[in-house]
Design a protein around this motif. Sequence first.
Motif, PDB file in Angstrom:
ATOM      1  N   ASP A  16       0.825  -1.213   0.000  1.00 25.34           N
ATOM      2  CA  ASP A  16       0.000   0.000   0.000  1.00 25.34           C
ATOM      3  C   ASP A  16       0.857   1.259   0.000  1.00 25.34           C
ATOM      4  O   ASP A  16       0.537   2.236  -0.674  1.00 25.34           O
ATOM      5  N   LEU A  17       1.956   1.245   0.760  1.00 24.22           N
ATOM      6  CA  LEU A  17       2.850   2.406   0.784  1.00 24.22           C
ATOM      7  C   LEU A  17       3.432   2.676  -0.595  1.00 24.22           C
ATOM      8  O   LEU A  17       3.488   3.821  -1.053  1.00 24.22           O
ATOM      9  N   ILE A  18       3.869   1.622  -1.242  1.00 23.62           N
ATOM     10  CA  ILE A  18       4.473   1.783  -2.574  1.00 23.62           C
ATOM     11  C   ILE A  18       3.417   2.203  -3.587  1.00 23.62           C
ATOM     12  O   ILE A  18       3.663   3.072  -4.431  1.00 23.62           O
ATOM     13  N   ASP A  19       2.219   1.623  -3.511  1.00 18.98           N
ATOM     14  CA  ASP A  19       1.146   1.988  -4.437  1.00 18.98           C
ATOM     15  C   ASP A  19       0.757   3.454  -4.308  1.00 18.98           C
ATOM     16  O   ASP A  19       0.372   4.089  -5.285  1.00 18.98           O
ATOM     17  N   ALA A  20       0.873   4.013  -3.109  1.00 18.33           N
ATOM     18  CA  ALA A  20       0.534   5.423  -2.906  1.00 18.33           C
ATOM     19  C   ALA A  20       1.511   6.325  -3.659  1.00 18.33           C
ATOM     20  O   ALA A  20       1.139   7.394  -4.138  1.00 18.33           O
ATOM     21  N   ALA A  21       2.776   5.891  -3.783  1.00 19.46           N
ATOM     22  CA  ALA A  21       3.782   6.709  -4.472  1.00 19.46           C
ATOM     23  C   ALA A  21       3.801   6.433  -5.970  1.00 19.46           C
ATOM     24  O   ALA A  21       4.129   7.306  -6.762  1.00 19.46           O
ATOM     25  N   ALA A  22       3.472   5.221  -6.362  1.00 19.70           N
ATOM     26  CA  ALA A  22       3.489   4.839  -7.777  1.00 19.70           C
ATOM     27  C   ALA A  22       2.194   4.117  -8.112  1.00 19.70           C
ATOM     28  O   ALA A  22       2.172   2.906  -8.298  1.00 19.70           O
ATOM     29  N   PRO A  23       1.091   4.852  -8.213  1.00 19.54           N
ATOM     30  CA  PRO A  23      -0.217   4.213  -8.393  1.00 19.54           C
ATOM     31  C   PRO A  23      -0.413   3.523  -9.740  1.00 19.54           C
ATOM     32  O   PRO A  23      -1.298   2.712  -9.883  1.00 19.54           O
ATOM     33  N   ASP A  24       0.426   3.827 -10.707  1.00 19.69           N
ATOM     34  CA  ASP A  24       0.252   3.229 -12.029  1.00 19.69           C
ATOM     35  C   ASP A  24       0.783   1.800 -12.082  1.00 19.69           C
ATOM     36  O   ASP A  24       0.799   1.192 -13.140  1.00 19.69           O
ATOM     37  N   GLY A  25       1.237   1.267 -10.957  1.00 17.69           N
ATOM     38  CA  GLY A  25       1.798  -0.078 -10.946  1.00 17.69           C
ATOM     39  C   GLY A  25       3.188  -0.129 -11.542  1.00 17.69           C
ATOM     40  O   GLY A  25       3.609  -1.171 -12.028  1.00 17.69           O
ATOM     41  N   GLU A  26       3.865   0.992 -11.551  1.00 14.48           N
ATOM     42  CA  GLU A  26       5.222   1.027 -12.095  1.00 14.48           C
ATOM     43  C   GLU A  26       6.115   0.063 -11.330  1.00 14.48           C
ATOM     44  O   GLU A  26       6.033  -0.052 -10.112  1.00 14.48           O
ATOM     45  N   GLN A  27       6.976  -0.619 -12.056  1.00  9.74           N
ATOM     46  CA  GLN A  27       7.913  -1.551 -11.436  1.00  9.74           C
ATOM     47  C   GLN A  27       9.231  -0.892 -11.075  1.00  9.74           C
ATOM     48  O   GLN A  27       9.968  -1.410 -10.250  1.00  9.74           O
TER      49      GLN A  27
END
Length: 139
Positions: A16-27
């Motif tokens: 969730d933390l990572i999705d908040a910063a990169a919501p486009d699903g960037e790898q």
Amino acid sequence: MTSANTATTPEQIVGDLIDAAAPDGEQMLQVGQVAKVLGVTDRAVLYLLQDNRLGYIRTGRRGYRIPRPLLAEYLLQGFIPRQLTAAEQQLAETQQAIQEANDELATLTARITAAEATLALVDGVDTPPRRRRSTQTVP
């Protein structure tokens, strides 16, 4: 992305933390995005990269990209339940040492009891009674 109320495992919380910063699903995340996830400055992220505490891929002379799995791994290493696991292991080792010390104490106590019993037999059988000194004065 799960809501904050439904994230129960460390992996879900980190996701969730990572999705908040990169919501486009960037790898691959940029330094600024990682700084947002960690709640630090871009400079602090660069220090982490330079100290090899956080894995990265270099893109050009001054460019860095942090793979999402490496960031998740970094975050999970510092997660409190991992620290609790280490503390539980240390507690188990301490309890084992206490048990070994108690076993050794029981062995020593048994040896002392046996030695005292042997001394009591020797004192009771072979030793003649002691004479008492006279307290009378001779003229």
